[in-house]
Design an enzyme around this catalytic site. Sequence first.
Site, mmCIF file in Angstrom:
data_model
loop_
_atom_site.group_PDB
_atom_site.id
_atom_site.type_symbol
_atom_site.label_atom_id
_atom_site.label_comp_id
_atom_site.label_asym_id
_atom_site.label_seq_id
_atom_site.Cartn_x
_atom_site.Cartn_y
_atom_site.Cartn_z
ATOM 1 N N GLU A 92 -36.422 -41.697 53.307
ATOM 2 C CA GLU A 92 -34.998 -41.880 53.579
ATOM 3 C C GLU A 92 -34.192 -41.852 52.292
ATOM 4 O O GLU A 92 -33.089 -41.314 52.254
ATOM 5 C CB GLU A 92 -34.762 -43.205 54.310
ATOM 6 C CG GLU A 92 -33.393 -43.305 54.983
ATOM 7 C CD GLU A 92 -32.281 -43.789 54.069
ATOM 8 O OE1 GLU A 92 -31.102 -43.645 54.426
ATOM 9 O OE2 GLU A 92 -32.583 -44.321 52.967
ATOM 10 N N ASP B 69 -39.589 -46.589 51.954
ATOM 11 C CA ASP B 69 -39.394 -46.103 50.592
ATOM 12 C C ASP B 69 -38.165 -46.753 49.965
ATOM 13 O O ASP B 69 -37.225 -47.154 50.665
ATOM 14 C CB ASP B 69 -39.289 -44.576 50.550
ATOM 15 C CG ASP B 69 -38.114 -44.022 51.352
ATOM 16 O OD1 ASP B 69 -37.829 -44.568 52.447
ATOM 17 O OD2 ASP B 69 -37.481 -43.056 50.898
#
Length: 377
Positions: free
Chosen positions: A134, A69
């Site tokens: 994250e 991500d």
Amino acid sequence: MKNETLELAKALIARKSVTPEDAGCQQLIIDRLVPLGFKAEVFKCGEVVNLLIRHGAAKPLVVLAGHTDVVPAGPIEKWHSDPFEPTIRDGNLYGRGAADMKTSIAAFVTAMERFVAAHPSHPGSVALLITSDEEGPSVDGTVRVVEALKARGETIDYCIVGEPSSVQVFGDTIKNGRRGSLTGRLVVQGVQGHVAYPHRVNNPIHLAAPALAELSTTEWDAGNEFFPPTSFQVSNIHGGTGAQNITPGSLQVDFNFRFSTESTADGLKARVNGILDGHGLEYSIEWVQGGKPFLTKRGRLVETLTRAIEKVSGVTPEINCTGGTSDGRFIIDICPEVAEFGPVNRSIHKVNEAVALEEIEPLAEVYLVVVEDLLRG
């Protein structure tokens, strides 16, 4: 072979995996590694996708950990090229996630492909632990995989997190720990009223100002050989109705501690309460601990990573614990040795994020050399 890591990095950047989306990045990894004998285990938690993909079943287990991500691109008009169209310009690869951390993910994969090709019957095991949570709240990401492994009684022996650790030049920094993060939302109560009648009001901004001054100048700890001193920072202040002739009835102050192993969350909370009480404030605080500090002593992993960086780049890295939080704070619960190493972090989270082309293949080579040395016995 020289272009494999670059091409995979470009393919990953082209997927618009704004947190918590993975956008097919992990499937790319699965498609490349499963045919080589890796076994993939997918952990889906709400919108988040986590992947543990492993080659071998024996100990020791070496894990390369990271995230697919990315943060939002921000104002598109300020990018010199589409953030999700990987672009090579002026010796750099541009795109959202180029440095943080799709190039590291690509380097993980090509390093593992080369490792398994060169050592098909290698001792021990290698694995990638990848999340799409994250850059977001980090509640359904790596921590969920760690919890699942812990419940099964499984541990990791060595873990390299591919965060962009380098500062000025490739290879100049390894992070062997991170500070903890503790956020507070302070609400100080007062009495709202007309500014022309100060005797009828109790302005919470005036009440809180001396306490905030003391909080901002307090030495919370002196740090240690691994960590800088604990830092207190106010991030937001809000009070008032917007009208210029009304004092507010309350004041909201958001603040954060980045704290070393010399302090604890409970100890910091107690000291904050003590300062506020000492100023006689009527207040409440909501606390959120984003992560505890962790530290890996300079053992085999850090030494092996240092040698690999020196061998590949000719640079001797500094070892420190600066920066924000990372998923290493979760992995440390089941792994005694965690370190972070990746490309230069100069452009992360900025417009026109980029990684230097000259860093890409050396990054894969460092990961390969480290894994080979750790599993050599």
